[in-house]
Motif scaffolding. Structure first.
Motif: not given
Lengths: 292, 95
Positions: A65-87
């Protein structure tokens, strides 16, 4: 920030504790430089990358269970990570297309510059006849003395009112051994009347000497009215040892001299001849703008 | 002088003579007539107009001795001293 890839903890030691996803978030943050590096020169790090990505994806099927901010961050990060790998690939593609764009731009620029250079070279070659044409048309530099008509000798009438004194001068080049002098120091003529004058040249040496002469008229403006019908200049003259000859100059002053306002104060014209020694077989061009 | 490096100001441009150069009189064939001409000049204070007859004689001598291209003297500016040819008796000679 870790610059050294060896400092990155091996995959096995990834903090797997599920206390907070922050650690997990920190890991990708730490791995960002690593993600950039593999595109450059570290094949081993790319192994880390794939492993880490796999661990991130495959690991933790049940996120804590994540806090709201962490949740938000987590949501945001993987796409970035994806984007990183694809970037990397897309950035590679972008930079490639940008590179190509630069290349094509450079190419067009270079062709323009090369064309300009060739154009300048051609213009410099074309400038010679063009300049000649322009000078003849505009009459610059005294080249357009086309008004000198040889036929006018027949028809010209002397201007008896205007008496001019022509004084004569004779020079030799320093290495020229002839004795060269005028036979009269001055002569009085009027414009429109032909006149004869004599110079004398003597070769005092024991060897034949070939001389060639040129002349000068002072004042310069009056020189254009000074027309020589025949003289001894600009052609080689050979004198045998101890020979003395008379050299005539047959000339006239153009009758238009009397009508030129600039010549109103000119009363004396000096004709000066200079003899040089000519070398065997040397061909000197006659004075004039067009070389026939 | 024509060789002075005064760019922009006028300089003298020598021109070739109309009829070329006189061949040299190596043998002095016309020397006597030249002396007559010079004497005339000295007597007349170097006034060319008064000695035109002598200069005409000198040039004729040159032409006769292959020292000058033969040409009618009217072309050399001696129109006033030539008698008009019989076919043109109506034209008056200039004084």
């Amino acid at each position: 920030m870790t610059e050294d890839s060896t400092k990155i903890p091996p995959p096995g030691e990834l903090p797997a504790d599920s206390a907070s996803g922050v650690d997990r978030l920190q890991v990708p943050g730490m791995l960002l430089p690593v993600l950039l590096r593999p595109s450059l020169c570290r094949p081993r790090a790319s192994v880390f990358l794939t492993r880490c990505v796999r661990t991130l994806r495959c690991d933790a099927p049940m996120p804590p269970p994540l806090s709201r901010a962490e949740h938000f961050l987590l949501r945001r990060l993987p796409p970035r990570l994806h984007a990183q790998s694809r970037g990397i690939e897309s950035r590679g593609r972008k930079s490639k297309s940008r590179e190509e764009e630069w290349k094509s731009r450079n190419k067009t620029g270079l062709t323009y510059i090369a064309a300009a250079g060739v154009g300048m070279l051609g213009l410099s070659y074309a400038a010679v006849p063009l300049y000649r044409l322009y000078c003849q048309a505009a009459g610059l530099g005294g080249t357009a003395v086309a008004g000198h008509d040889a036929q006018q000798v027949e028809t010209m009438t002397p201007v008896k009112e205007r008496v001019l004194k022509i004084s004569f001068n004779a020079d030799t080049h320093a290495s020229m051994q002839w004795n060269f002098r005028p036979q009269q120091s001055e002569i009085f003529v009027v414009p429109g009347e032909t006149a004869l004058a004599f110079y004398r040249a003597k070769n005092p040496t024991n060897a034949p000497i070939i001389g060639i002469s040129t002349y000068n008229v002072v004042p310069f403006d009056a020189g254009q009215y000074f027309n020589k019908i025949q003289c001894f200049c600009f052609e080689e003259q050979r004198l045998n040892p101890h020979e003395e000859v008379d050299m005539p100059v047959f000339f006239y002053i153009d009758p238009e001299f009397a009508e030129d306002p600039r010549m109103a104060r000119v009363d004396t014209i000096t004709l000066s001849y200079t003899f040089f020694e000519a070398k065997e077989g040397q061909k000197l061009p006659l004075p004039g703008y067009s070389y026939n | 002088m024509s060789t002075a490096m005064n760019f922009g100001s006028k300089s003298f441009k020598p021109r070739a003579p109309d009829k070329g150069a006189f061949p040299l009189d190596h043998f002095g064939e016309c020397k006597a007539l030249k002396e007559t001409f010079m004497k005339c000049l000295r007597n007349n204070n170097f006034d060319n107009s008064l000695c035109r007859l002598q200069s005409k004689d000198y040039l004729e001598c040159r032409m006769d001795n292959q020292l000058m291209a033969k040409e009618p003297l009217t072309k050399l500016g001696f129109k006033d001293m030539m008698d008009p040819p019989p076919s043109q008796a109506d034209t008056d000679p200039k004084p």
